[in-house]
Design a protein around this motif. Structure first.
Motif, PDB file in Angstrom:
ATOM      1  N   VAL A 131      -2.467   9.930  21.326  1.00  0.00           N
ATOM      2  CA  VAL A 131      -1.238  10.738  21.311  1.00  0.00           C
ATOM      3  C   VAL A 131      -0.497  10.488  20.002  1.00  0.00           C
ATOM      4  N   HIS A 132      -0.356   9.214  19.666  1.00  0.00           N
ATOM      5  CA  HIS A 132       0.360   8.837  18.442  1.00  0.00           C
ATOM      6  C   HIS A 132      -0.328   9.436  17.206  1.00  0.00           C
ATOM      7  N   ASP A 133      -1.651   9.338  17.167  1.00  0.00           N
ATOM      8  CA  ASP A 133      -2.393   9.814  15.998  1.00  0.00           C
ATOM      9  C   ASP A 133      -2.095  11.292  15.725  1.00  0.00           C
ATOM     10  N   PHE A 134      -2.132  12.091  16.807  1.00  0.00           N
ATOM     11  CA  PHE A 134      -1.939  13.526  16.579  1.00  0.00           C
ATOM     12  C   PHE A 134      -0.472  13.915  16.450  1.00  0.00           C
ATOM     13  N   LEU A 135       0.439  13.029  16.856  1.00  0.00           N
ATOM     14  CA  LEU A 135       1.862  13.326  16.648  1.00  0.00           C
ATOM     15  C   LEU A 135       2.274  13.051  15.206  1.00  0.00           C
ATOM     16  N   THR A 136       1.902  11.875  14.692  1.00  0.00           N
ATOM     17  CA  THR A 136       2.477  11.465  13.392  1.00  0.00           C
ATOM     18  C   THR A 136       1.468  10.839  12.422  1.00  0.00           C
ATOM     19  N   VAL A 137       0.244  10.606  12.833  1.00  0.00           N
ATOM     20  CA  VAL A 137      -0.766   9.838  12.093  1.00  0.00           C
ATOM     21  C   VAL A 137      -0.355   8.362  11.981  1.00  0.00           C
ATOM     22  N   PRO A 188       0.814  -1.223   0.000  1.00  0.00           N
ATOM     23  CA  PRO A 188       0.000   0.000   0.000  1.00  0.00           C
ATOM     24  C   PRO A 188       0.854   1.284   0.000  1.00  0.00           C
ATOM     25  N   HIS A 189       0.304   2.312  -0.638  1.00  0.00           N
ATOM     26  CA  HIS A 189       1.014   3.589  -0.679  1.00  0.00           C
ATOM     27  C   HIS A 189       0.269   4.715   0.030  1.00  0.00           C
ATOM     28  N   GLN A 190      -0.903   4.413   0.538  1.00  0.00           N
ATOM     29  CA  GLN A 190      -1.644   5.460   1.263  1.00  0.00           C
ATOM     30  C   GLN A 190      -1.582   5.152   2.761  1.00  0.00           C
ATOM     31  N   TYR A 191      -2.131   6.069   3.557  1.00  0.00           N
ATOM     32  CA  TYR A 191      -2.075   5.895   5.013  1.00  0.00           C
ATOM     33  C   TYR A 191      -2.480   4.482   5.432  1.00  0.00           C
ATOM     34  N   ALA A 192      -1.736   3.930   6.379  1.00  0.00           N
ATOM     35  CA  ALA A 192      -2.177   2.687   7.031  1.00  0.00           C
ATOM     36  C   ALA A 192      -3.150   3.078   8.142  1.00  0.00           C
ATOM     37  N   VAL A 193      -3.809   2.094   8.739  1.00  0.00           N
ATOM     38  CA  VAL A 193      -4.592   2.377   9.955  1.00  0.00           C
ATOM     39  C   VAL A 193      -3.661   3.112  10.919  1.00  0.00           C
ATOM     40  N   THR A 194      -4.170   4.158  11.538  1.00  0.00           N
ATOM     41  CA  THR A 194      -3.322   5.029  12.357  1.00  0.00           C
ATOM     42  C   THR A 194      -2.457   4.260  13.359  1.00  0.00           C
ATOM     43  N   TRP A 195      -3.048   3.302  14.088  1.00  0.00           N
ATOM     44  CA  TRP A 195      -2.253   2.628  15.121  1.00  0.00           C
ATOM     45  C   TRP A 195      -1.554   1.381  14.602  1.00  0.00           C
ATOM     46  N   GLY A 196      -1.448   1.260  13.270  1.00  0.00           N
ATOM     47  CA  GLY A 196      -0.662   0.178  12.699  1.00  0.00           C
ATOM     48  C   GLY A 196      -1.490  -0.694  11.780  1.00  0.00           C
ATOM     49  N   ALA A 197      -0.892  -1.071  10.638  1.00  0.00           N
ATOM     50  CA  ALA A 197      -1.588  -1.926   9.675  1.00  0.00           C
ATOM     51  C   ALA A 197      -1.966  -3.241  10.374  1.00  0.00           C
ATOM     52  N   PRO A 198      -3.186  -3.754  10.137  1.00  0.00           N
ATOM     53  CA  PRO A 198      -3.627  -4.968  10.849  1.00  0.00           C
ATOM     54  C   PRO A 198      -2.659  -6.142  10.694  1.00  0.00           C
ATOM     55  N   ASN A 199      -2.112  -6.365   9.475  1.00  0.00           N
ATOM     56  CA  ASN A 199      -1.219  -7.534   9.328  1.00  0.00           C
ATOM     57  C   ASN A 199       0.109  -7.323  10.052  1.00  0.00           C
ATOM     58  N   PHE A 200       0.555  -6.070  10.150  1.00  0.00           N
ATOM     59  CA  PHE A 200       1.787  -5.788  10.899  1.00  0.00           C
ATOM     60  C   PHE A 200       1.543  -6.035  12.388  1.00  0.00           C
ATOM     61  N   ARG A 201       0.409  -5.537  12.892  1.00  0.00           N
ATOM     62  CA  ARG A 201       0.113  -5.730  14.323  1.00  0.00           C
ATOM     63  C   ARG A 201      -0.080  -7.218  14.645  1.00  0.00           C
ATOM     64  N   ALA A 202      -0.702  -7.935  13.710  1.00  0.00           N
ATOM     65  CA  ALA A 202      -0.921  -9.372  13.972  1.00  0.00           C
ATOM     66  C   ALA A 202       0.426 -10.095  14.055  1.00  0.00           C
ATOM     67  N   ALA A 203       1.328  -9.793  13.112  1.00  0.00           N
ATOM     68  CA  ALA A 203       2.641 -10.462  13.107  1.00  0.00           C
ATOM     69  C   ALA A 203       3.446 -10.059  14.343  1.00  0.00           C
ATOM     70  N   LEU A 204       3.352  -8.782  14.700  1.00  0.00           N
ATOM     71  CA  LEU A 204       4.089  -8.296  15.878  1.00  0.00           C
ATOM     72  C   LEU A 204       3.549  -8.957  17.155  1.00  0.00           C
ATOM     73  N   ALA A 205       2.231  -9.060  17.246  1.00  0.00           N
ATOM     74  CA  ALA A 205       1.631  -9.680  18.445  1.00  0.00           C
ATOM     75  C   ALA A 205       2.096 -11.127  18.564  1.00  0.00           C
ATOM     76  N   ARG A 206       2.145 -11.841  17.426  1.00  0.00           N
ATOM     77  CA  ARG A 206       2.586 -13.251  17.470  1.00  0.00           C
ATOM     78  C   ARG A 206       4.035 -13.327  17.965  1.00  0.00           C
ATOM     79  N   LYS A 207       4.883 -12.476  17.380  1.00  0.00           N
ATOM     80  CA  LYS A 207       6.309 -12.540  17.742  1.00  0.00           C
ATOM     81  C   LYS A 207       6.535 -12.113  19.196  1.00  0.00           C
ATOM     82  N   GLN A 208       5.964 -10.991  19.592  1.00  0.00           N
ATOM     83  CA  GLN A 208       6.224 -10.485  20.943  1.00  0.00           C
ATOM     84  C   GLN A 208       5.558 -11.352  22.018  1.00  0.00           C
ATOM     85  N   SER A 209       4.394 -11.949  21.721  1.00  0.00           N
ATOM     86  CA  SER A 209       3.777 -12.842  22.722  1.00  0.00           C
ATOM     87  C   SER A 209       4.735 -13.975  23.020  1.00  0.00           C
TER      88      SER A 209
END
Ligand SMILES: Cc1ncc(COP(=O)(O)O)c(C=O)c1O
Length: 401
Positions: A257-263, A56-77
């Motif tokens: 906080v994150h949303d208004f700092l950097t989107v 994708p080349h447009q904004y991701a979901v503000t608090w992180g693309a769903p597939n990135f968050r899913a992969a991160l949650a798996r790894k960090q858990s």
């Protein structure tokens, strides 16, 4: 003319980034700013090529693309041994730098106190000032960077709102032991304090030392904002991908906080970095082995050059003691080292709240060729120091001020 804000006058420019500019100016090998001179894993580079073509080349979901968050949650858990919900417990940020700022702004009100161990990574003091918070420094005493539990208790008695824990620690290379962390946890509980961790070096730890995630200690996940990033683990400091992990009630506030700092963090890079987060556990073992070897190589050079240092337990920095050379300031020594020896380091005083100016920080996240070129130059330090004029030794640093 209107005046710029008071807060911008309370801190200077980063000394680390200043040393990088000096290294570039005089062609020194840059062992100051901590970034590798090698690339992310090949599979991740291929994923980046695909993301450049396919988006994708447009904004991701503000608090992180769903597939990135899913992969991160798996790894960090897996590594943190905590159940993490990608929709509840994560906000993706522009590096740990933004994550720490978000964590502090989420946890603290103007006027609150924040405990910061000293020496500390220079961003934390600026973060506190930008939040209107006031640091209380607790010394990590060189050469082994232990803290005095009595001093830490006295800091907590001043009723801080938060404590910043950089573990493994930059610049000291300290890895906090489980017992030390349990001591901090019990104070955090007793005085009802948040703990903001910066764990960017979570995967760079030297045996027999082990990394303990603060949030994994009994009762601590509710009061911990765990910050980290992909910068160091996957050699991608320029990708600017980091995150805060915390309980859902904290994350709800941190997202704003994150949303208004950097989107948000870069969408195509989040897409490509999913490949990094899905690497098998063998990747982290190899990373550990790689840095263990780099540390050994670099410390051998320091030994051969007759330099005194504290052996790092984690991260990729080493604090070298220059007191015997008789320089008036560590900043002047670093400027001389860059110009005359051709190696850029960071003056230790930029990390200390206390008046300590007998240490310099070098890092070894470099290819073998770069490390041996820098090592060969460092072998000449003693001779060059002897030739250096009295004027050089007593001069204050020009380039850094
Ligand atoms: C302790 C520490 N935290 C944060 C950072 C910056 O991390 P990021 O690239 O994720 O913003 C660094 C970089 O050197 C660091 O040493």
């Amino acid at each position: 003319m209107p005046k710029t804000s008071e807060r911008t006058r309370k801190f200077g420019e980063s000394v680390i980034r200043g040393m990088t500019r000096l290294a570039n100016e005089c062609g020194a090998i840059n062992l100051s700013q901590g970034f590798p001179d090698f690339d992310p894993p090949e599979a991740v580079l291929r994923a980046a090529e695909r993301a450049a073509r396919e988006g994708p080349h447009q904004y991701a979901v503000t608090w992180g693309a769903p597939n990135f968050r899913a992969a991160l949650a798996r790894k960090q858990s897996r590594f943190m041994q905590l159940p993490l919900d990608p929709d509840e417990n994560i906000v993706v940020t522009c590096g740990s730098t933004e994550a720490m700022m978000v964590a502090m702004m989420t946890a603290c009100n103007p006027g609150d106190r924040v405990v910061i161990f000293s020496p500390f990574y220079e961003n934390y003091a600026a973060d506190a000032i930008l939040c209107g918070a006031e640091p209380i420094h607790v010394t990590l005493h060189p050469p082994d960077f232990r803290f005095d539990p009595g001093e830490l208790r006295r800091a907590f008695e001043q009723r801080p709102q938060a404590l910043v824990l950089c573990n493994p620690s930059n610049p000291s290379g300290k890895v906090f032991t489980r017992d030390e962390l349990l001591g901090i946890a019990s104070l955090a509980e007793e005085f009802d304090t948040f703990v903001l961790t910066d764990e960017v070096y979570e995967h760079i730890v030297y045996a027999p030392h082990e990394h303990t995630y603060f949030a994994s200690l009994p009762g601590m996940s509710e009061r911990t904002l765990s910050c980290s990033s992909l910068s160091k683990t996957y050699s991608m400091t320029g990708w600017r991908l980091g995150y805060v992990i915390a309980s859902s009630s904290i994350i709800n506030e941190a997202r704003k906080v994150h949303d208004f700092l950097t989107v948000g963090a870069a969408a195509p890079l989040q897409q490509a970095a999913v490949t990094a987060l899905e690497l098998p556990d063998s990747y982290y073992k190899e990373l550990q082995a790689l840095y263990t070897e780099k540390r050994a190589t670099f410390l051998q050079y320091l030994d051969a050059a007759g330099l005194k240092y504290t052996e790092p337990e984690g991260a990729y920095y080493v604090m070298v003691d220059i007191s015997e050379f008789g320089w008036k300031s560590d900043a002047a020594f670093c400027e001389w080292l860059a110009r005359e020896v051709g190696v850029a380091a960071v003056p230790g005083s930029s990390f200390f709240h206390e008046q300590v100016n007998r240490l310099i920080r070098l890092h070894f996240a470099k290819r073998s060729e770069t490390l041996s070129a820098a090592g060969d130059r460092l072998l000449k330090v003693r001779n060059k120091v002897e030739q250096a004029s009295y004027a050089a030794r007593s001069e204050a640093a020009k380039a850094l001020t």
